[in-house]
Design an enzyme around this catalytic site. Structure first.
Site, PDB file in Angstrom:
ATOM      1  CD  GLU A 187      -1.826   3.970  -4.057  1.00 20.22           C
ATOM      2  OE1 GLU A 187      -1.273   4.013  -2.233  1.00 20.22           O
ATOM      3  OE2 GLU A 187      -3.043   5.184  -4.072  1.00 20.22           O
ATOM      4  CB  CYS A 210      -0.634   6.660  10.398  1.00 18.22           C
ATOM      5  SG  CYS A 210      -1.781   6.555   9.236  1.00 18.22           S
ATOM      6  CB  CYS A 261      -0.780   0.111   0.615  1.00 20.68           C
ATOM      7  SG  CYS A 261      -1.552  -1.283   1.735  1.00 20.68           S
ATOM      8  CB  SER A 262       3.581   1.601  -1.789  1.00 25.64           C
ATOM      9  OG  SER A 262       3.052   1.886  -3.289  1.00 25.64           O
ATOM     10  N   GLY A 263       1.128   4.216  -1.528  1.00 24.08           N
ATOM     11  CA  GLY A 263       1.217   6.004  -2.348  1.00 24.08           C
ATOM     12  C   GLY A 263       0.591   6.678  -0.966  1.00 24.08           C
ATOM     13  N   PRO A 264       1.687   7.726  -0.284  1.00 26.94           N
ATOM     14  CG  PRO A 264       1.997   9.912   0.352  1.00 26.94           C
ATOM     15  CD  PRO A 264       1.221   8.561   0.429  1.00 26.94           C
ATOM     16  N   GLY A 265       3.877   7.174  -0.769  1.00 26.82           N
ATOM     17  CA  GLY A 265       5.712   6.639  -1.461  1.00 26.82           C
ATOM     18  C   GLY A 265       6.379   7.132  -0.197  1.00 26.82           C
TER      19      GLY A 265
HETATM   20  C1  LIG Z   1      -1.507   4.501   4.670  1.00 31.67           C
HETATM   21  S1  LIG Z   1      -1.520   4.834   3.466  1.00 31.67           S
HETATM   22  C2  LIG Z   1      -0.047   4.565   2.691  1.00 31.67           C
HETATM   23  C3  LIG Z   1       1.350   5.301   3.267  1.00 31.67           C
HETATM   24  C4  LIG Z   1       2.764   5.138   2.091  1.00 31.67           C
HETATM   25  N1  LIG Z   1       3.760   3.447   2.323  1.00 31.67           N
HETATM   26  C5  LIG Z   1       3.325   5.778   2.856  1.00 31.67           C
HETATM   27  O1  LIG Z   1       4.442   5.781   3.554  1.00 31.67           O
HETATM   28  O2  LIG Z   1       3.386   7.161   1.496  1.00 31.67           O
HETATM   29  C6  LIG Z   1      -2.684   3.999   2.280  1.00 31.67           C
HETATM   30  C7  LIG Z   1      -2.257   3.694   0.497  1.00 31.67           C
HETATM   31  O3  LIG Z   1      -2.971   2.543   0.643  1.00 31.67           O
HETATM   32  C8  LIG Z   1      -4.204   2.999  -0.458  1.00 31.67           C
HETATM   33  N2  LIG Z   1      -4.538   1.584  -0.861  1.00 31.67           N
HETATM   34  C9  LIG Z   1      -6.164   1.767  -0.586  1.00 31.67           C
HETATM   35  N3  LIG Z   1      -7.324   0.734  -0.713  1.00 31.67           N
HETATM   36  C10 LIG Z   1      -5.756  -0.412  -1.652  1.00 31.67           C
HETATM   37  C11 LIG Z   1      -5.933  -1.464  -1.747  1.00 31.67           C
HETATM   38  N4  LIG Z   1      -7.148  -2.604  -2.059  1.00 31.67           N
HETATM   39  N5  LIG Z   1      -4.512  -1.979  -2.299  1.00 31.67           N
HETATM   40  C12 LIG Z   1      -3.507  -1.238  -1.620  1.00 31.67           C
HETATM   41  N6  LIG Z   1      -3.689  -0.451  -1.869  1.00 31.67           N
HETATM   42  C13 LIG Z   1      -4.552   0.519  -1.536  1.00 31.67           C
HETATM   43  C14 LIG Z   1      -4.668   4.029  -0.693  1.00 31.67           C
HETATM   44  O4  LIG Z   1      -4.641   4.605  -1.732  1.00 31.67           O
HETATM   45  C15 LIG Z   1      -3.454   4.647   0.655  1.00 31.67           C
HETATM   46  O5  LIG Z   1      -2.336   5.736  -0.477  1.00 31.67           O
END
Ligand SMILES: C[S@@+](CC[C@H](N)C(=O)[O-])C[C@H]1O[C@@H](n2cnc3c(N)ncnc32)[C@H](O)[C@@H]1O
Length: 447
Positions: free
Chosen positions: A290, A384, A265-269
């Site tokens: 993502e 978080c 679950c990488s966005g925004p990176g």
């Molecule tokens: C807590 S954020 C991750 C923050 C990221 N790891 C960082 O350090 O910048 C969770 C992310 O999971 C994504 N997300 C939502 N549904 C998801 C899915 N089904 N599979 C993978 N990622 C998902 C969201 O779009 C969001 O970008």
């Protein structure tokens, strides 16, 4: 004016305060002290909204629903200055009334003047004493009111804090820390700059626990102005986020680490940038998933030049092999209750009903991670949010379905970090660690 525009943008466009603020500061060409003041007033007012609304309601003779929303924004901004800043009362009232007169005419200005004068009859502790539920009868409700948090969030914090010598006092300290303006934390990108160098060029201080972290003094204005960030040497990242990602990299594996890492679950990176920088040093690679196109683009930008492959896909059915990865991070989408201090408007937007949908997704993502990790490899489950349903609840359900998974003591992989409780999971807290309230569990797949 800039602060009032921020309130309007958040109310009418559902804008994220940090994104809207950057645009507003640029439009008004505000820098340094002026930018810091507009940020303080705008963010402070958004944070304090619940408390301010209760006070304003007490000082008007019409129901809040009948106060025109633009006037309510101005009232909140004026009340914030009266109750929570050192701006002299007469100046706070006069500038707010002037703004309203210019925009909405003298009748509206007169109304705002009358309400703010009544608000100014007491200070913040005076209003808390008059309006909050009594601390001895309802400690959670009292602290929630005093530190301007919705009650359900205060209750979630109380539940997660659990056992403590004086639970009411610790909850109060936790909510006060969550309500305070946080310092900006930077990540010194591994291989690009050291934390010591970054501290030197930014005027910040090396972080206490993360070897890649730097804390900037609070009130540093617009983070877009930081040269090291603009030059790609550093990114803005809470120290707690750094610690949980680092913990995943520190766990010894059964068998060699072939350097195949996955961020599900990488966005925004942010964490992908840290993990990608570290795995690059050992000649490994990171796959980053993502589903959102925009956020996948942000991950590509954050990991540019690193051995990171970004896949725009759903982490529950990622186009990647099973049992193939040495280390997998699940930084799950969550309510974000642990990072409220960095998102001033978020506490009033989140609803208790958000939790159930998120926990279902969290369980599915953690299950997918356990499929992708190889036997002997390790998964970090991170949120978080300290909400127990999103942390211990998700973990318990998934572990019941996966008896061949060993839970590791995550505290061992955060050396030097004090006050980590009884383990095996770790819950960081703003009031204990100066970080966002990140949760970490480490799981090893046995076969
Ligand atoms: C807590 S954020 C991750 C923050 C990221 N790891 C960082 O350090 O910048 C969770 C992310 O999971 C994504 N997300 C939502 N549904 C998801 C899915 N089904 N599979 C993978 N990622 C998902 C969201 O779009 C969001 O970008």
């Amino acid at each position: 004016m800039a602060a009032l525009e921020l309130l309007t943008a958040v109310r009418t466009r559902d804008a994220y305060a940090n994104l809207a603020l950057s645009a507003i500061l640029r439009r008004y060409r505000l820098h340094d002290r002026d930018a810091a003041l507009a940020t303080e007033l705008g963010y402070g007012t958004l944070r304090a909204q619940g408390l301010l609304d209760a006070v304003i309601e007490e000082c008007t003779d019409r129901p809040m629903s009948r106060v025109e929303p633009g006037l309510l924004d101005a009232l909140r901004l004026g009340a914030y200055q009266l109750l929570r800043t050192r701006i002299p009362s007469h100046a706070a009232v006069a500038t707010t009334v002037e703004l309203v007169r210019a925009e909405a005419g003298s009748r509206a200005g007169g109304f705002v003047n009358a309400v703010l004068r009544r608000v100014g009859e007491r200070d913040e502790p005076g209003w808390v004493a008059a309006l909050a539920p009594p601390a001895d009868e309802d400690p959670v409700g009292h602290s929630a009111f005093a530190h301007s948090h919705p009650r359900w969030i205060a209750q979630a914090f109380a539940d997660a804090l659990g056992r403590s010598a004086d639970p009411a006092a610790e909850l109060d300290t936790a909510l006060a820390a969550d309500d305070a303006r946080p310092a900006v934390h930077l990540l010194a990108r591994p291989g690009e700059i050291t934390a010591a160098e970054l501290a030197l060029v930014t005027g910040g201080e090396e972080a206490p626990y993360s070897p890649y972290g730097v804390h900037l003094p609070s009130g540093s204005g617009d983070i877009g102005d930081i040269d090291a960030v603009g030059e790609g040497l550093a990114i803005v990242q809470d120290e707690g986020s750094q610690l949980v990602a680092l913990a995943l990299t520190r766990v010894p594996l059964v068998g060699d680490d072939a350097g195949r890492w996955l961020d599900l679950c990488s966005g925004p990176g942010g964490k992908a940038a840290l993990l990608g920088g570290l795995v690059a040093m050992d000649g490994g690679t990171l796959d980053a998933i993502e589903p959102s196109e925009h956020r996948a683009g942000l991950v590509r930008r954050a990991t540019d030049g690193l051995p990171v492959t970004v896949h725009q896909a759903d982490g529950r059915e990622a186009p990647l092999p099973d049992a193939a990865f040495d280390r997998v991070l699940v930084d799950a989408p969550c309510t974000g209750l642990g990072a409220l201090r960095r998102r001033p408007e978020a506490r009033w937007r989140r609803q208790p009903s958000d939790v159930a949908g998120l926990t279902a997704l969290q369980r599915q993502l953690l299950t997918a991670a356990l499929r992708h990790v190889r036997p002997g490899g390790v998964v970090a489950y991170v949120t978080c949010s300290p909400h127990l349903a999103e942390t211990a609840g998700v973990l318990a359900t998934v572990r019941r379905a996966h008896p061949k998974v060993e839970q590791l003591d995550a505290r061992e992989y955060l050396p030097g970090v004090p006050d980590l409780g009884d383990g095996p999971t770790v819950q960081l807290w703003p009031h204990r660690h100066g970080t966002d309230a990140m949760f970490l569990a480490l799981l090893r797949r046995e076969e």
